[in-house]
Design a protein around this motif. Sequence first.
Motif, short mmCIF file in Angstrom:
data_model
loop_
_atom_site.label_atom_id
_atom_site.label_comp_id
_atom_site.label_asym_id
_atom_site.label_seq_id
_atom_site.Cartn_x
_atom_site.Cartn_y
_atom_site.Cartn_z
N THR A 34 0.83 -1.21 0.00
CA THR A 34 0.00 0.00 0.00
C THR A 34 0.86 1.26 0.00
O THR A 34 0.59 2.22 -0.74
N LEU A 35 1.91 1.27 0.81
CA LEU A 35 2.78 2.44 0.88
C LEU A 35 3.51 2.67 -0.45
O LEU A 35 3.68 3.82 -0.88
N PHE A 36 3.95 1.58 -1.08
CA PHE A 36 4.60 1.72 -2.38
C PHE A 36 3.64 2.32 -3.41
O PHE A 36 4.04 3.16 -4.23
N GLN A 37 2.38 1.90 -3.37
CA GLN A 37 1.40 2.43 -4.31
C GLN A 37 1.13 3.91 -4.04
O GLN A 37 1.04 4.72 -4.96
N LEU A 38 1.00 4.27 -2.75
CA LEU A 38 0.66 5.65 -2.40
C LEU A 38 1.79 6.63 -2.67
O LEU A 38 1.56 7.76 -3.12
N HIS A 39 3.03 6.20 -2.42
CA HIS A 39 4.15 7.15 -2.47
C HIS A 39 5.02 7.00 -3.72
O HIS A 39 5.86 7.88 -3.98
N LEU A 40 4.82 5.96 -4.49
CA LEU A 40 5.62 5.78 -5.70
C LEU A 40 4.77 5.73 -6.97
O LEU A 40 5.05 6.40 -7.95
N VAL A 41 3.71 4.92 -6.93
CA VAL A 41 2.92 4.69 -8.15
C VAL A 41 1.98 5.85 -8.42
O VAL A 41 1.95 6.41 -9.52
N ILE A 42 1.15 6.20 -7.43
CA ILE A 42 0.15 7.26 -7.64
C ILE A 42 0.78 8.60 -8.00
O ILE A 42 0.29 9.30 -8.89
N PRO A 43 1.88 9.02 -7.34
CA PRO A 43 2.52 10.28 -7.77
C PRO A 43 3.18 10.19 -9.14
O PRO A 43 3.64 11.20 -9.67
N GLY A 44 3.26 8.99 -9.70
CA GLY A 44 3.84 8.84 -11.03
C GLY A 44 5.34 8.64 -11.07
O GLY A 44 5.96 8.76 -12.13
N LYS A 45 5.95 8.34 -9.92
CA LYS A 45 7.40 8.16 -9.88
C LYS A 45 7.82 6.84 -10.55
O LYS A 45 8.87 6.78 -11.17
N GLY A 98 6.13 -0.75 -9.02
CA GLY A 98 5.77 -0.57 -7.62
C GLY A 98 5.47 -1.89 -6.93
O GLY A 98 5.96 -2.16 -5.82
N ILE A 99 4.69 -2.75 -7.57
CA ILE A 99 4.37 -4.04 -6.95
C ILE A 99 5.58 -4.95 -6.97
O ILE A 99 5.77 -5.78 -6.07
N LEU A 100 6.45 -4.80 -7.98
CA LEU A 100 7.68 -5.60 -8.03
C LEU A 100 8.59 -5.26 -6.84
O LEU A 100 9.12 -6.16 -6.17
N PHE A 101 8.75 -3.98 -6.54
CA PHE A 101 9.56 -3.57 -5.39
C PHE A 101 9.00 -4.15 -4.09
O PHE A 101 9.75 -4.59 -3.22
N ALA A 102 7.67 -4.13 -3.96
CA ALA A 102 7.04 -4.63 -2.74
C ALA A 102 7.32 -6.12 -2.55
O ALA A 102 7.62 -6.57 -1.44
N PHE A 103 7.23 -6.88 -3.63
CA PHE A 103 7.48 -8.32 -3.54
C PHE A 103 8.95 -8.62 -3.26
O PHE A 103 9.28 -9.51 -2.48
N VAL A 104 9.83 -7.88 -3.91
CA VAL A 104 11.27 -8.14 -3.76
C VAL A 104 11.76 -7.78 -2.36
O VAL A 104 12.69 -8.41 -1.84
N LEU A 105 11.14 -6.79 -1.75
CA LEU A 105 11.60 -6.34 -0.44
C LEU A 105 11.61 -7.46 0.60
O LEU A 105 12.51 -7.54 1.43
N GLN A 106 10.63 -8.34 0.54
CA GLN A 106 10.54 -9.41 1.53
C GLN A 106 10.65 -10.82 0.93
O GLN A 106 10.91 -11.78 1.66
N GLY A 107 10.48 -10.94 -0.37
CA GLY A 107 10.35 -12.26 -0.96
C GLY A 107 11.58 -13.14 -0.88
O GLY A 107 11.48 -14.37 -0.94
N TRP A 108 12.75 -12.56 -0.74
CA TRP A 108 13.99 -13.33 -0.73
C TRP A 108 14.28 -13.98 0.61
O TRP A 108 15.17 -14.83 0.73
N ILE A 109 13.53 -13.63 1.65
CA ILE A 109 13.84 -14.09 3.00
C ILE A 109 13.73 -15.60 3.12
O ILE A 109 14.59 -16.27 3.73
#
Length: 515
Positions: A356-367, A373-384
């Motif tokens: 949700t935070l990635f969508q609000l602060h990266l995707v919606i502002p158009g960065k 955005g969803i790729l970053f979210a998955f990668v952040l924890q997926g490797w554990i």
Amino acid sequence: MSKEYVNLQEIPQEKFTLVQEHKDIYDEAIKTKSISYFGDALRRFVRNKASVAAAIIIMLIVVFALIAPFLTKYKVSDVNGVYAKARPKIKAFERTGFWDGSKTIRSNEKYLIYLNGISMAAEDYEGQGATWEQGLESDYAVINKISDEYMSQGRTYRDVSVDSYYLVGFSYINITDQQYERIIKWEEETGKKVIYPMVDRAGAGPAADDANYWFKLAQNGTPLDENDRPMEFAMVQKKGLTDNYLRDENGDVRYYTVSNKTMRQVRVLNYTYYEYQNGFEPVHYFGSDAQGYDIFIRVAQGTRLSLALAVLVSIVNLTFGALYGAVQGYYGGAVDLILDRLTDIISGMPFMVIATLFQLHLVIPGKVSTFAGILFAFVLQGWIGTAARVRTQFYRFKNEEYILSARSMGAGDARLMFRHIFPNAIGTIITSSVLVIPSVILSESSLSYLGIVNFNSKNLTSLGTLLGNGQGYLATDPHILFVPAVIISLLMISFNLFGNGLRDAFNPALRGSEE
């Protein structure tokens, strides 16, 4: 007891044979065939019928996603609101009752007249009238089948099977003079009619804006005869309907009205008008969604996106997680303790909040894009998970004798880690990376279904987005939800069975086993 002795000198020399030279001296039972690690894993995998079937299903879904654009004339961005929520149809199955674009509705007599009235109008392109039977036998017949009468709440109804593509009937549109001439020319070339007689909308009563009501109608919706008397259903079947066409002073029907100097308003049959515009008939193999997108091509594109996201996440997690876990397991001690605490901190953050935070602060502002955005979210924890499995394998093998021997011969840390220990973790790594794929697809589907992630655009969609878009039509138009739901279910089941088969195939404890 006497003993007889054989004089060896009396036996010819050619009777003797050296047994060491005989090729069958060795026991067949102890003969072995050399087989590689991956060869042995493959041999055990193919004996797992469920995993093989799952692999075939995954392959078929991937093939479908890749070749679907070549099997349909629609593009992902094609949308037509006129044919929104059209049912799945294959032209070869038309009027068979199976995959023919039909649906069953409950109809009273007035609505039954309206339904067949559309087909009768399609046959009445010269304004001369059409019979009830002509409507039922028309190439554009709305009604496929009518059930017997039955009573419900004191009223008489029939269940009617209707073609959802012909049901849309007619529409009023505004076109230029040049467009009008091009349509007339197309009609002459193809023999198909697009423009039909205009209706006297001033006298159309409650149906002035509905181009399908071409016949005289009372305020309560009852059809009228030429003397403006109400007509019963049986009379309509016998005599037909009385037209309410717009006519000139000579009594001839008019095919357009002039809205301004350059525009004409015409009444078109939507089916043939679509064919005129696009060059092919409106036929959706899996139906269309609530906006008018073709579900067949959208499901294929959504499958490609979901699989691409899952595979990309799996590769990134495999690479980073394997390296992270290898360092943890090999060095241990303070290095392992520090890295393990960092892992605890990252894993303690709820994934839903991160996404949700990635969508609000990266995707919606158009960065970044929605995909990034969803790729970053998955990668952040997926490797554990991968890191933990690799760490365990390194702790297991790093003190084996062959590792100590290699170290005593001068092998460095990098060589020991990736040449001697890492191969023992290959099976675990491959299995975990495959099992990540269904997890990512399910998570993405859940986020899209909840509206946290939005892949809903003209050129982009995902299985989860399609699933979320169809949830509101489960009761009325279940085909919108059905196809993406089936694809997701098959992927979930198949990847899990496939991963379980790989886990057993690469299990070192089962190496060389026949079962």
